[in-house]
Design an enzyme around this catalytic site. Sequence first.
Site, PDB file in Angstrom:
ATOM      1  N   TRP A   1      13.921 -10.813   5.528  1.00  0.00           N
ATOM      2  CA  TRP A   1      13.607 -10.617   4.108  1.00  0.00           C
ATOM      3  C   TRP A   1      14.869 -10.743   3.251  1.00  0.00           C
ATOM      4  CZ3 TRP A   1      10.870  -8.494   8.023  1.00  0.00           C
ATOM      5  CH2 TRP A   1       9.487  -8.482   7.930  1.00  0.00           C
TER       6      TRP A   1
ATOM      7  N   CYS B   1       5.487 -11.004   6.157  1.00  0.00           N
ATOM      8  CA  CYS B   1       4.211 -10.420   6.586  1.00  0.00           C
ATOM      9  C   CYS B   1       3.079 -11.432   6.711  1.00  0.00           C
ATOM     10  CB  CYS B   1       3.822  -9.275   5.652  1.00  0.00           C
ATOM     11  SG  CYS B   1       3.301  -9.758   3.992  1.00  0.00           S
TER      12      CYS B   1
ATOM     13  N   HIS C   1       0.903  -6.743   0.903  1.00  0.00           N
ATOM     14  CA  HIS C   1       1.223  -6.767   2.328  1.00  0.00           C
ATOM     15  C   HIS C   1       0.005  -7.311   3.066  1.00  0.00           C
ATOM     16  CE1 HIS C   1       2.751  -5.944   6.230  1.00  0.00           C
ATOM     17  NE2 HIS C   1       1.901  -4.968   6.485  1.00  0.00           N
TER      18      HIS C   1
ATOM     19  N   ASP D   1      -1.694  -4.854  12.938  1.00  0.00           N
ATOM     20  CA  ASP D   1      -0.590  -5.359  12.122  1.00  0.00           C
ATOM     21  C   ASP D   1       0.598  -5.642  13.029  1.00  0.00           C
ATOM     22  OD1 ASP D   1       1.232  -5.984  10.155  1.00  0.00           O
ATOM     23  OD2 ASP D   1       0.936  -4.159   8.977  1.00  0.00           O
TER      24      ASP D   1
ATOM     25  N   ASN E   1      -3.278   4.548   0.155  1.00  0.00           N
ATOM     26  CA  ASN E   1      -3.654   5.757  -0.583  1.00  0.00           C
ATOM     27  C   ASN E   1      -2.496   6.577  -1.137  1.00  0.00           C
ATOM     28  OD1 ASN E   1      -6.663   6.117  -0.493  1.00  0.00           O
ATOM     29  ND2 ASN E   1      -6.286   5.838   1.692  1.00  0.00           N
TER      30      ASN E   1
ATOM     31  N   ASP F   1       0.287   8.328  -3.348  1.00  0.00           N
ATOM     32  CA  ASP F   1       0.509   8.584  -4.766  1.00  0.00           C
ATOM     33  C   ASP F   1       1.918   8.135  -5.127  1.00  0.00           C
ATOM     34  OD1 ASP F   1      -1.974   9.808  -4.852  1.00  0.00           O
ATOM     35  OD2 ASP F   1      -1.148  11.826  -4.553  1.00  0.00           O
TER      36      ASP F   1
ATOM     37  N   GLU G   1     -11.792   5.799  -6.783  1.00  0.00           N
ATOM     38  CA  GLU G   1     -10.753   6.754  -7.169  1.00  0.00           C
ATOM     39  C   GLU G   1     -11.345   7.873  -8.028  1.00  0.00           C
ATOM     40  OE1 GLU G   1      -7.686   6.863  -6.271  1.00  0.00           O
ATOM     41  OE2 GLU G   1      -7.189   4.861  -5.500  1.00  0.00           O
TER      42      GLU G   1
ATOM     43  N   TYR H   1       9.143  -9.651  -2.826  1.00  0.00           N
ATOM     44  CA  TYR H   1       7.747  -9.212  -2.868  1.00  0.00           C
ATOM     45  C   TYR H   1       7.573  -7.837  -2.214  1.00  0.00           C
ATOM     46  CZ  TYR H   1       6.483  -9.988   2.058  1.00  0.00           C
ATOM     47  OH  TYR H   1       6.377  -9.898   3.427  1.00  0.00           O
TER      48      TYR H   1
END
Length: 722
Positions: free
Chosen positions: A281, A316, A375, A398, A438, A440, A487, A558
Amino acid sequence: MVPPTNPSYKGRYNDPVPVSNLKDFGDDFAEFELFDGIDEAMPRTFPGGAPLSVENVDMSQQINKPKHYTTAYDTQSLVVRRGHEFMVRVTFNRELVQQDDFQLEFLIGSNPSANKGSLVVVTFGSRRGGPWAGRIVEMQGGSVLLSVTPSATAIVGKYRTYVAISVGSGMQRTKRNAATDLYMLFNAWCPQDPVFLPDESERMEYVLNDTGVIYQGSMGAIVTRSWGYGQFEYGILDACIYILDSSRMPIYNRGNIIKVVRKGSAMINSQDDNGVLVGNWSNDYSMGVAPTAWTGSVTILQQYANTGVPVCYAQCWVYAGVFCTFLRCLGIPTRVITNFSSAHDNTGNLKTDLIFKMDGTPDRRATRDSIWNYHCWNECWMVRPDLPAGYGGWQVVDSTPQETSDGHFRCGPAPVAAIKEGNLCHPFDCGFVFAEVNSDVVFLKKDRYGTMEVFKVDKTHVGQGLFTKALGSDQYMNVTHTYKHPEGSEADSRTMTRAEEYGCDRDHSDIPDGELSADITSEPTQLGSDIELLVTLTNQGDVSRKVNCHLDISVVFYTGVEANHFKDVDFPVTVAAKQKNSVIVKIQADEYLPHLGGQNSIRFILTGSSEEQSVSAIKVVTLLSPALTVTVSGQPRLGQQMFVTVTFTNPLKEPLQNVFMYLEGSGVLALRRRYFPKIESQASVSWMEAFLPRLAGPRRITAVMYTSNLSQVTGYADIHIN
């Protein structure tokens, strides 16, 4: 103490654990084998008048391949899917009589063993055989058509085939013949196979489609990138088996879908096991191929299988594209998923911390977490007998190296259903995937003493949308609802509470609802054009507010990591009570172009304050690259010469140096390359190649251009070969 380089198996196993499938085993099976308890061969009379012998073994490819959906595989050997019947025609020297006794034997790996499933005996009379079923379909003189039905849990890989005849004191076998080898795959058409997928249109897309699209960019500016999976191309099936061989995965584990998927997830990256792809990267790709220059998986897998050396370089979407090829090639239904605004580096909790200084500017040194613009990972379809009912179906896997799982850089299979409900106790790696969609975003302000105070928590920024290619088209399909409840809904609250019970830490800062809020929007912008942002502030209070705003502007990878910070803008905005006020901020192309360095994402972080109230907002603008024009000419027929032409015009005000173009099309065109030393500003170049289509049906030729100061330049042409 240095461990031995070739540790002995003695004292632990009777024989070495078989881990090689593709090795040439030669005459590894005796042509004549005495029955147990008999020391020497004894003569036998033959009721048929002559001893039975085999003259020819035909794997009946013309019959079998269409029924097993394997005609497209570019190999001389038969390819079948387990759990479904296939035919073998054996020609004997004479017609069979009742007393004749013969069997087919299928061997995989070294030291094959019946109790491990690597030696399978198929009988065709009353005598009991192995787990595969056999029957005689027809007899015409000495020619016998045999039916073989492998078990739905058979080992996946390359088998050697023998015919053995009982000759009194032992079994007489045919000689080793590579022409009778066969490949066994997982079978999405077989209800007893753990990868069974009921919907035919989904099988066509997720098993048989050798071309696809991967979504990149950012929410509001989604970019489509064509990718050639090429699972049927020459050498790819062997390359996928070679990957398992390189991992030293025991042969007898290769029928277990969970173990195969986990091993593949580890081996597609080279982080700790000399696997397929090296991640990079850094923006320095001088020792390999830039991730944005690949057209598909075929060249990568062929190079790895031919050299045994990890291929440079991947990010990715390259990992996801190659892993998709690996899984589809072995018969496992697979698709590529893109998660927009994906949380990373957050130590497995549900908080992504963004830290700001007292003046409202980002604290780059203190901020460790990152939010990737997007991703890519994979989903594969399987039942999960190791889990309670309801957790089969799509599983996240993944291969991008991020966190270790049982000591290796890999991820999954994690049931999507478990992620949606927050049941993170189930294997494998559900907590990590849950955090990616998910988390925050916690905004913290640090004072001069290093004390941090939370001033905002954004619960909607991460996991804004998850998309995959729709069935039969390039349109995207929104699968966000399969990962998360709406949400703020009651179901969403229950999920988050349940996730906390399983150890995922959330932020519970008691922040009073502010009267001020901010939002940033922009229209899609072509690279080389000016960027116009619309900054909107809303005042819910009863008094007018003057907000002192600061806009931090940076070119970012990115992955959300800053590449170049190049501008700060300060401006005041006065917002009347119960009103909104918008300000246009314009960034000239000449301001950002010198700082791109091959990237195409610009991040805007807005912070503002008015007395005791603070506002903040984040916006990533993905600049749209120019496209290549790809045209095809000639009669679209199998084996008939056709031509493809790529054209490009440099839209920038500066010349492009050291430009590479690539062309590839699964089933029609192997990879071609072209080098242009220089393309002047506003100048056009054209490149033509001839090709002979190998496969019929809908086909796609993808073109990619790479140069150090302009990336993500692609194009494609769709054709239908008759």
